[in-house]
Structures are given as C-alpha cells and as structure tokens.
Write a protein that holds these residues in place. Structure first.
Motif, mmCIF file in Angstrom:
data_model
loop_
_atom_site.group_PDB
_atom_site.id
_atom_site.type_symbol
_atom_site.label_atom_id
_atom_site.label_comp_id
_atom_site.label_asym_id
_atom_site.label_seq_id
_atom_site.Cartn_x
_atom_site.Cartn_y
_atom_site.Cartn_z
ATOM 1 N N SER A 6 13.035 -11.836 -0.445
ATOM 2 C CA SER A 6 14.312 -11.195 -0.758
ATOM 3 C C SER A 6 14.012 -9.718 -0.966
ATOM 4 O O SER A 6 12.860 -9.306 -0.977
ATOM 5 C CB SER A 6 14.968 -11.820 -1.998
ATOM 6 N N LYS A 7 15.060 -8.937 -1.090
ATOM 7 C CA LYS A 7 14.840 -7.512 -1.295
ATOM 8 C C LYS A 7 15.816 -6.976 -2.321
ATOM 9 O O LYS A 7 16.873 -7.541 -2.564
ATOM 10 C CB LYS A 7 14.969 -6.727 0.000
ATOM 11 N N ARG A 8 15.406 -5.891 -2.910
ATOM 12 C CA ARG A 8 16.261 -5.144 -3.828
ATOM 13 C C ARG A 8 15.897 -3.686 -3.623
ATOM 14 O O ARG A 8 14.779 -3.275 -3.932
ATOM 15 C CB ARG A 8 16.030 -5.572 -5.269
ATOM 16 N N ASN A 9 16.837 -2.935 -3.058
ATOM 17 C CA ASN A 9 16.586 -1.550 -2.667
ATOM 18 C C ASN A 9 15.367 -1.516 -1.748
ATOM 19 O O ASN A 9 15.361 -2.191 -0.731
ATOM 20 C CB ASN A 9 16.460 -0.645 -3.887
ATOM 21 N N GLN A 10 14.334 -0.801 -2.096
ATOM 22 C CA GLN A 10 13.135 -0.719 -1.255
ATOM 23 C C GLN A 10 12.016 -1.621 -1.767
ATOM 24 O O GLN A 10 10.848 -1.400 -1.482
ATOM 25 C CB GLN A 10 12.637 0.719 -1.181
ATOM 26 N N GLU A 33 3.862 -8.444 5.800
ATOM 27 C CA GLU A 33 3.956 -7.165 6.511
ATOM 28 C C GLU A 33 5.179 -7.102 7.408
ATOM 29 O O GLU A 33 5.843 -6.074 7.490
ATOM 30 C CB GLU A 33 2.665 -6.893 7.288
ATOM 31 N N HIS A 34 5.519 -8.210 8.064
ATOM 32 C CA HIS A 34 6.724 -8.250 8.904
ATOM 33 C C HIS A 34 7.971 -7.975 8.067
ATOM 34 O O HIS A 34 8.808 -7.139 8.436
ATOM 35 C CB HIS A 34 6.840 -9.604 9.604
ATOM 36 N N ASN A 35 8.099 -8.653 6.947
ATOM 37 C CA ASN A 35 9.274 -8.471 6.092
ATOM 38 C C ASN A 35 9.293 -7.099 5.436
ATOM 39 O O ASN A 35 10.361 -6.515 5.255
ATOM 40 C CB ASN A 35 9.355 -9.587 5.053
ATOM 41 N N PHE A 36 8.139 -6.570 5.087
ATOM 42 C CA PHE A 36 8.046 -5.242 4.483
ATOM 43 C C PHE A 36 8.526 -4.175 5.466
ATOM 44 O O PHE A 36 9.297 -3.289 5.107
ATOM 45 C CB PHE A 36 6.594 -4.986 4.056
ATOM 46 N N LYS A 38 10.501 -4.760 8.054
ATOM 47 C CA LYS A 38 11.902 -5.065 8.351
ATOM 48 C C LYS A 38 12.858 -4.418 7.343
ATOM 49 O O LYS A 38 13.902 -3.900 7.730
ATOM 50 C CB LYS A 38 12.084 -6.582 8.368
ATOM 51 N N ILE A 39 12.499 -4.427 6.075
ATOM 52 C CA ILE A 39 13.389 -3.838 5.060
ATOM 53 C C ILE A 39 13.085 -2.364 4.817
ATOM 54 O O ILE A 39 13.739 -1.727 4.013
ATOM 55 C CB ILE A 39 13.337 -4.603 3.717
ATOM 56 N N ARG A 40 12.069 -1.845 5.534
ATOM 57 C CA ARG A 40 11.604 -0.477 5.307
ATOM 58 C C ARG A 40 11.244 -0.292 3.833
ATOM 59 O O ARG A 40 11.703 0.625 3.163
ATOM 60 C CB ARG A 40 12.640 0.534 5.766
ATOM 61 N N GLY A 41 10.411 -1.203 3.370
ATOM 62 C CA GLY A 41 10.064 -1.258 1.957
ATOM 63 C C GLY A 41 9.106 -0.170 1.508
ATOM 64 O O GLY A 41 8.458 0.502 2.299
ATOM 65 N N LYS A 42 9.093 -0.037 0.199
ATOM 66 C CA LYS A 42 8.167 0.880 -0.459
ATOM 67 C C LYS A 42 7.278 0.109 -1.438
ATOM 68 O O LYS A 42 6.101 0.377 -1.536
ATOM 69 C CB LYS A 42 8.942 1.974 -1.187
ATOM 70 N N HIS A 43 7.869 -0.825 -2.168
ATOM 71 C CA HIS A 43 7.159 -1.590 -3.188
ATOM 72 C C HIS A 43 7.180 -3.077 -2.840
ATOM 73 O O HIS A 43 8.053 -3.532 -2.097
ATOM 74 C CB HIS A 43 7.816 -1.415 -4.559
ATOM 75 N N MET A 44 6.249 -3.822 -3.447
ATOM 76 C CA MET A 44 6.212 -5.281 -3.303
ATOM 77 C C MET A 44 6.043 -5.921 -4.671
ATOM 78 O O MET A 44 5.276 -5.425 -5.489
ATOM 79 C CB MET A 44 5.025 -5.724 -2.442
ATOM 80 N N ILE A 45 6.769 -7.013 -4.864
ATOM 81 C CA ILE A 45 6.582 -7.849 -6.045
ATOM 82 C C ILE A 45 6.214 -9.239 -5.547
ATOM 83 O O ILE A 45 6.906 -9.806 -4.704
ATOM 84 C CB ILE A 45 7.862 -7.950 -6.900
ATOM 85 N N PHE A 46 5.115 -9.768 -6.071
ATOM 86 C CA PHE A 46 4.728 -11.135 -5.779
ATOM 87 C C PHE A 46 5.055 -11.983 -7.000
ATOM 88 O O PHE A 46 4.456 -11.807 -8.057
ATOM 89 C CB PHE A 46 3.235 -11.220 -5.439
ATOM 90 N N GLU A 47 6.032 -12.867 -6.846
ATOM 91 C CA GLU A 47 6.423 -13.783 -7.915
ATOM 92 C C GLU A 47 5.527 -15.007 -7.750
ATOM 93 O O GLU A 47 5.599 -15.706 -6.750
ATOM 94 C CB GLU A 47 7.903 -14.150 -7.791
ATOM 95 N N MET A 48 4.627 -15.229 -8.719
ATOM 96 C CA MET A 48 3.534 -16.170 -8.527
ATOM 97 C C MET A 48 3.546 -17.366 -9.465
ATOM 98 O O MET A 48 2.520 -18.023 -9.636
ATOM 99 C CB MET A 48 2.200 -15.418 -8.631
ATOM 100 N N SER A 49 4.684 -17.692 -10.035
ATOM 101 C CA SER A 49 4.715 -18.831 -10.956
ATOM 102 C C SER A 49 4.380 -20.145 -10.258
ATOM 103 O O SER A 49 3.904 -21.084 -10.894
ATOM 104 C CB SER A 49 6.073 -18.934 -11.645
ATOM 105 N N GLY A 50 4.605 -20.214 -8.954
ATOM 106 C CA GLY A 50 4.343 -21.444 -8.211
ATOM 107 C C GLY A 50 3.007 -21.498 -7.512
ATOM 108 O O GLY A 50 2.761 -22.397 -6.712
ATOM 109 N N VAL A 51 2.119 -20.557 -7.809
ATOM 110 C CA VAL A 51 0.804 -20.541 -7.160
ATOM 111 C C VAL A 51 -0.120 -21.511 -7.889
ATOM 112 O O VAL A 51 -0.375 -21.372 -9.080
ATOM 113 C CB VAL A 51 0.201 -19.120 -7.134
ATOM 114 N N ASP A 52 -0.600 -22.513 -7.152
ATOM 115 C CA ASP A 52 -1.482 -23.532 -7.719
ATOM 116 C C ASP A 52 -2.941 -23.116 -7.718
ATOM 117 O O ASP A 52 -3.716 -23.539 -8.568
ATOM 118 C CB ASP A 52 -1.383 -24.833 -6.908
ATOM 119 N N PHE A 53 -3.313 -22.297 -6.717
ATOM 120 C CA PHE A 53 -4.721 -21.970 -6.524
ATOM 121 C C PHE A 53 -4.813 -20.670 -5.736
ATOM 122 O O PHE A 53 -3.992 -20.411 -4.854
ATOM 123 C CB PHE A 53 -5.407 -23.100 -5.737
ATOM 124 N N MET A 54 -5.815 -19.841 -6.059
ATOM 125 C CA MET A 54 -6.068 -18.639 -5.288
ATOM 126 C C MET A 54 -7.567 -18.407 -5.268
ATOM 127 O O MET A 54 -8.210 -18.370 -6.323
ATOM 128 C CB MET A 54 -5.341 -17.430 -5.897
#
Length: 115
Positions: A6-10, A33-36, A38-54
């Motif tokens: 999803s996006k909010r502003n940039q 990168e494709h979505n970034f 596409k929205i001509r983004g500047k910032h990224m937020i990774f919402e990671m509450s559902g990450v089981d393993f990294m």
C-alpha cells in the motif's frame, strides 16, 4: 512469504507474512523495487509482525532496500516487529541504520516529519 503493498504519499508500505530467507528474498527484492518505482516512492516501511523467520539473506535484502531508498533521499523503517525480528535486528546491528517503531502509525509519523 506473502507481500501486501500500500502507499501513503511517497511511502511504500510492505506488509510481510512468512519467512524472509534465501528462498524468498529475491522475490521480495523484485516485488518491492517494482512497487517502489510504480508509486515513485521515497521511503519504505516494512510491517513485520507476521515474519516468522529471517536469515542472513533477509538481512541482506533489507540492507539492499535501505540503499535504494537512501539513493532517493529517503529512509527505510520497520513497523511492528515481533520479538524475534527485533532480536535479529539488534544482533546484526541493523537497528543502527534502520529504525524500528512499535506500530505503523508511529513509523508513518516519523517519515512524514512528525505530522
């Protein structure tokens, strides 16, 4: 791994469910990168509450997204990390370059300049 965008502003908001490892990080990199772009983004937020393993591949993928955003004059932050993700960020010292916020709204407020 499942990604929702999803996006909010940039700001590109990436909600991640599942594992970020050597099997999934390339898919994550391409999709983010494709979505970034596409929205001509500047910032990224990774919402990671559902990450089981990294694993280390996931850490590398996150650092790569940090570098992409930095080249655009932006930032990458983490929202709502579970205890395991926070521990990985501390142990790998990623928390020194990528800030963590307890929820999505605080992450957005930080990136929007405290609005």
């Amino acid at each position: 791994m499942e990604l929702k965008f999803s996006k909010r502003n940039q700001i590109l908001i990436v909600r991640i469910q599942g594992e970020i490892d050597h099997h999934t990080c390339e898919h994550m990199r391409v999709a983010v990168e494709h979505n970034f772009e596409k929205i001509r983004g500047k910032h990224m937020i990774f919402e990671m509450s559902g990450v089981d393993f990294m694993d280390s591949s996931g850490i590398g993928a996150m650092i790569g997204r940090y570098k992409v955003a930095k080249c655009m004059g932006g930032k990458v932050v983490i929202a709502n990390p579970n205890e395991r993700v926070e521990q990985i960020f501390r142990m790998s010292a990623m928390d020194r370059i990528i800030s963590c916020y307890p929820n999505l709204e605080q992450a957005i407020q930080h990136l929007e300049g405290g609005k």
